[in-house]
Design an enzyme around this catalytic site. Structure first.
Site, PDB file in Angstrom:
ATOM      1  N   HIS A 195       4.168   5.485  10.196  1.00  0.00           N
ATOM      2  CA  HIS A 195       4.709   6.005  11.244  1.00  0.00           C
ATOM      3  C   HIS A 195       6.276   6.091  11.137  1.00  0.00           C
ATOM      4  O   HIS A 195       6.897   7.172  11.636  1.00  0.00           O
ATOM      5  CB  HIS A 195       4.335   4.880  12.624  1.00  0.00           C
ATOM      6  CG  HIS A 195       3.102   5.084  13.087  1.00  0.00           C
ATOM      7  ND1 HIS A 195       2.213   6.089  12.856  1.00  0.00           N
ATOM      8  CD2 HIS A 195       2.205   4.157  13.698  1.00  0.00           C
ATOM      9  CE1 HIS A 195       0.891   5.979  13.367  1.00  0.00           C
ATOM     10  NE2 HIS A 195       0.932   4.746  13.889  1.00  0.00           N
ATOM     11  N   GLU A 437      -6.381  22.934  -6.509  1.00  0.00           N
ATOM     12  CA  GLU A 437      -5.916  21.586  -6.747  1.00  0.00           C
ATOM     13  C   GLU A 437      -6.724  20.739  -7.582  1.00  0.00           C
ATOM     14  O   GLU A 437      -6.466  19.504  -7.867  1.00  0.00           O
ATOM     15  CB  GLU A 437      -5.436  20.830  -5.295  1.00  0.00           C
ATOM     16  CG  GLU A 437      -6.601  20.885  -4.355  1.00  0.00           C
ATOM     17  CD  GLU A 437      -6.339  20.063  -3.237  1.00  0.00           C
ATOM     18  OE1 GLU A 437      -5.165  19.336  -3.059  1.00  0.00           O
ATOM     19  OE2 GLU A 437      -7.088  20.324  -2.261  1.00  0.00           O
ATOM     20  N   ASP A 461      -2.242  16.917  -6.038  1.00  0.00           N
ATOM     21  CA  ASP A 461      -3.458  16.681  -6.665  1.00  0.00           C
ATOM     22  C   ASP A 461      -3.670  17.113  -7.919  1.00  0.00           C
ATOM     23  O   ASP A 461      -4.267  16.280  -8.688  1.00  0.00           O
ATOM     24  CB  ASP A 461      -4.654  17.056  -5.446  1.00  0.00           C
ATOM     25  CG  ASP A 461      -4.967  16.047  -4.612  1.00  0.00           C
ATOM     26  OD1 ASP A 461      -4.841  15.161  -4.666  1.00  0.00           O
ATOM     27  OD2 ASP A 461      -4.859  16.508  -3.465  1.00  0.00           O
ATOM     28  N   CYS A 508       1.981  24.823  -2.751  1.00  0.00           N
ATOM     29  CA  CYS A 508       2.364  23.949  -1.746  1.00  0.00           C
ATOM     30  C   CYS A 508       2.480  22.544  -1.966  1.00  0.00           C
ATOM     31  O   CYS A 508       2.618  21.691  -1.026  1.00  0.00           O
ATOM     32  CB  CYS A 508       1.434  24.137  -0.464  1.00  0.00           C
ATOM     33  SG  CYS A 508      -0.085  23.875  -0.815  1.00  0.00           S
TER      34      CYS A 508
HETATM   35  C1  PEP Z   1      -1.534  18.718  -2.755  1.00  0.00           C
HETATM   36  O1  PEP Z   1      -2.355  18.454  -3.224  1.00  0.00           O
HETATM   37  O2  PEP Z   1      -0.619  19.319  -3.710  1.00  0.00           O
HETATM   38  C2  PEP Z   1      -1.101  19.046  -1.546  1.00  0.00           C
HETATM   39  C3  PEP Z   1      -0.118  19.954  -1.004  1.00  0.00           C
HETATM   40  O3  PEP Z   1      -1.891  18.612  -0.638  1.00  0.00           O
HETATM   41  P1  PEP Z   1      -1.902  16.921  -0.380  1.00  0.00           P
HETATM   42  O4  PEP Z   1      -0.502  16.532  -0.652  1.00  0.00           O
HETATM   43  O5  PEP Z   1      -2.071  17.158   1.314  1.00  0.00           O
HETATM   44  O6  PEP Z   1      -3.061  16.319  -0.954  1.00  0.00           O
HETATM   45 MG    MG Z   2      -4.136  17.795  -2.162  1.00  0.00          MG
END
Ligand code: PEP
Ligand code: MG
Length: 594
Positions: A195, A437, A461, A508
């Site tokens: 948090h 991913e 990931d 992302c």
């Molecule tokens: C990723 O896996 O790169 C991603 C953006 O998703 P998360 O970090 O939420 O798994």
């Molecule tokens: Mg991910």
């Protein structure tokens, strides 16, 4: 007296540098005496307990309402999770048993049961359970204070600027963070997903967590430096150190001021190649900083945080409200809502995810929801309905092959038919995309690209699966290498597959916000970089100072490099030569290089 300067290294969780005086906030349960209660007085003791529970609930409701106005509904819901503890039979029943059967006072019973639950949760070593343990501690402290008739506030108003140093920042402390006088936060406990981390980031207060025993060494009013960029905290800094950090802070602030001018310019290379910079958010309250940092839409809304902050499955209407709220604020830009990615390190109690030997490769994301389709259906309904009020698109995480894509598309189609039947407003032409991913999705990207409207590469990931390195395991963190040649080749394969079908390819993962990789990613042809809003100025500045053809040449050279070390060195060297700001960037981000 000449106090000794001491440096601590923690986890930087919100950027910025602060130099100031310590204000200590400890969360010990207030002192009380263990007392025996005579049999005839035990009913009265239970009544005393009930009254303090009612009072506690009232305080939590009031805090929730106040927080909702200030930071938005999702963060305010943390207090709902705390209020739910008051009704939890595993909490309340054993407390009453201790009073009734053992004849001990309510203060003792509350702290004993709270401690027992907290110990059990800590034993799991899971971040989510640690957050739950924080909530239990926070609630127990409040109940005992109410039993003792002590005033609610743990700290009085900060009358002058100070750095809050705490054993553990609890959700109810957020109220203190909103005071202008809190310059920064340093906390003994907490991980990046705690948090503390979420709240300080969204409130823009520099913070470092995981400092272990820092508060034990403090008497209060010492001087301290908190560097939320590097994770360094310096207690009793010498005048030389203060001067050094003051000039670091000035430089950093000048750098930010300069970047803030760039944030509102397009991310366009000198030769006119345009990249879209969008944001990754966890909570609707972060939208404010998305807009203020000049970001063009949300590339990843990690919607599972709607579960985690509530600790309950949000019903369709609640989700619809949250999505509409975000979409309305971000329009005319697009909001990409990722369906829940629960499992892995994100678990919560309402949908008990079993303890698994390999949770990241286990019952996770769409796998959970293909077993429990009603939750996914409700989420798709909420997204399609919200997309009727402004630009939004849907993104599925953790997709491994075409079968899953076809299954998910069919589900969207069924939801559309149902919404049509019901006469509800919805966007029937919503764009459907997936996260790339998993290595299998990369290998099948050319086939999958024919079936979806966009790709977003999740390097967080992807890196862990390509290199078989657990992204959350500190022991192997030096092997966690998003700039590894194997990962870079996979990005290239995905971009080419997407582009040959004419679809957008975004990225992302955290790599998108790492300036060392910007030129490489642009050169590989990534169309959209989805990043933390705070990184916007930096990334735009780099893009604006490069030529696209130069980035393509750079990427082609990079693809020929065989080893991770050489590839990383190549990226760092180019960054140093190419960008005038490199020294200041390196000074403030050295942890990104490790
Ligand atoms: C990723 O896996 O790169 C991603 C953006 O998703 P998360 O970090 O939420 O798994
Ligand atoms: Mg991910």
């Amino acid at each position: 007296m000449n106090l000794l300067e001491k440096t601590f290294i923690g986890l930087p969780t919100a950027p910025g540098i602060a130099i100031g005086e310590v204000f200590i906030l400890r969360h010990d349960i207030p002192e009380f005496r263990e007392q025996c209660i005579l049999e005839e007085k035990r009913d009265y003791e239970i009544t005393r307990l009930e009254e303090s529970l009612i009072k506690t609930r009232r305080q939590l409701d009031a805090l929730r309402t106040r927080m909702e106005d200030i930071v938005g509904d999702s963060i305010a819901r943390i207090f709902d999770a705390q209020a739910a503890i008051l009704d939890d039979i595993e909490f309340k029943d054993p407390i009453c048993e201790i009073i009734r059967d053992d004849g001990l006072n309510a203060e003792f019973a509350v702290s004993k049961i709270a401690q027992k639950l907290v110990d059990t949760l800590h034993a799991t070593e899971d971040e989510i359970f640690r957050v739950k343990a924080q909530d239990i501690n926070d609630v127990a402290r409040r109940i005992v204070k109410n039993l003792l008739g002590k005033s609610e506030s743990a700290i009085g108003p900060l009358k002058r600027p100070a750095i809050l140093v705490t054993d553990n920042l609890l959700p109810s402390d957020v109220i203190h963070l909103l005071r202008e006088n809190v310059q920064a936060v340093a906390s003994d406990l907490g991980g990046v997903a705690s948090h503390t981390a979420i709240l300080t980031r969204s409130l823009g207060v520099p913070s470092v967590v995981g400092l272990k025993d820092l508060t034990k060494l403090l008497a209060g009013e010492e001087r301290i430096i908190v560097n939320g960029n590097s994770g360094k905290v310096i207690l009793n800094p010498s005048q030389d150190t203060i001067n050094k950090y003051q000039s670091k802070k000035n430089k950093y602030e000048e750098y930010l001021a300069e970047l803030s001018d760039i944030e509102h310019l397009p991310a366009e290379t000198k030769d006119g190649h345009r990249i879209i910079i969008s944001a990754n958010i966890e909570l609707p309250s972060e939208v404010k900083s998305v807009i203020s940092h000049g970001i063009e839409g949300i590339g990843l809304f990690r919607s599972e945080y709607l579960f985690l902050t509530r600790n309950a499955i949000p019903v369709e209407e609640d989700q619809y409200r949250d999505y509409c709220d975000v979409i309305r604020k971000v329009a005319p830009y697009t909001v990409t809502i990722r369906t829940f990615d629960l499992g892995g390190d994100k678990v919560f109690t309402d949908l008990p995810i079993p303890t698994e030997p390999n949770p990241f490769m286990g019952w996770r994301a769409i796998r959970v929801f293909s077993d429990e389709p009603k939750f996914l259906r409700a989420q798709i309904r909420a997204i399609l309905r919200a997309a009727a009020i402004g630009p939004a698109r849907i993104m599925f995480p953790f997709v491994s092959d075409l079968d899953e894509v076809l299954y998910l598309k069919e589900m969207v189609q069924n939801v559309i038919e149902k919404l049509e039947e019901e006469g509800k407003d919805y966007d029937g032409n919503i764009e459907i995309g997936i996260m790339i991913e998993l290595p299998s999705a990369v290998m099948l990207a050319d086939r999958i690209a024919k079936e979806v409207d966009f790709f977003s590469i999740g390097t967080n990931d992807l890196t862990q699966f390509v290199l078989a390195v657990d992204r959350g395991n500190e022991k192997v963190s030096s092997l966690y290498r998003p700039l590894h040649p194997a990962v870079i080749r996979m990005i290239k394969t995905t971009v080419d597959a997407g582009h040959s079908e004419g679809i957008e390819v975004a990225l992302c993962g955290e790599l998108a916000a790492n300036p060392i990789a910007t030129m490489l990613l642009v050169g590989l042809g990534v169309d959209v970089l989805s990043i933390s809003p705070f990184a916007s100025g930096e990334i735009k500045k780099i893009i604006r100072s490069m030529n696209y053809h130069q980035a393509v040449d750079f990427a082609n050279e990079a693809l020929k490099i065989n080893t991770y070390k050489q590839l990383k060195a190549y990226c760092i060297e180019t960054m140093k030569h190419q960008f005038a700001d490199a020294p200041i960037w390196f000074e403030n981000n050295n942890y990104k290089l490790q």
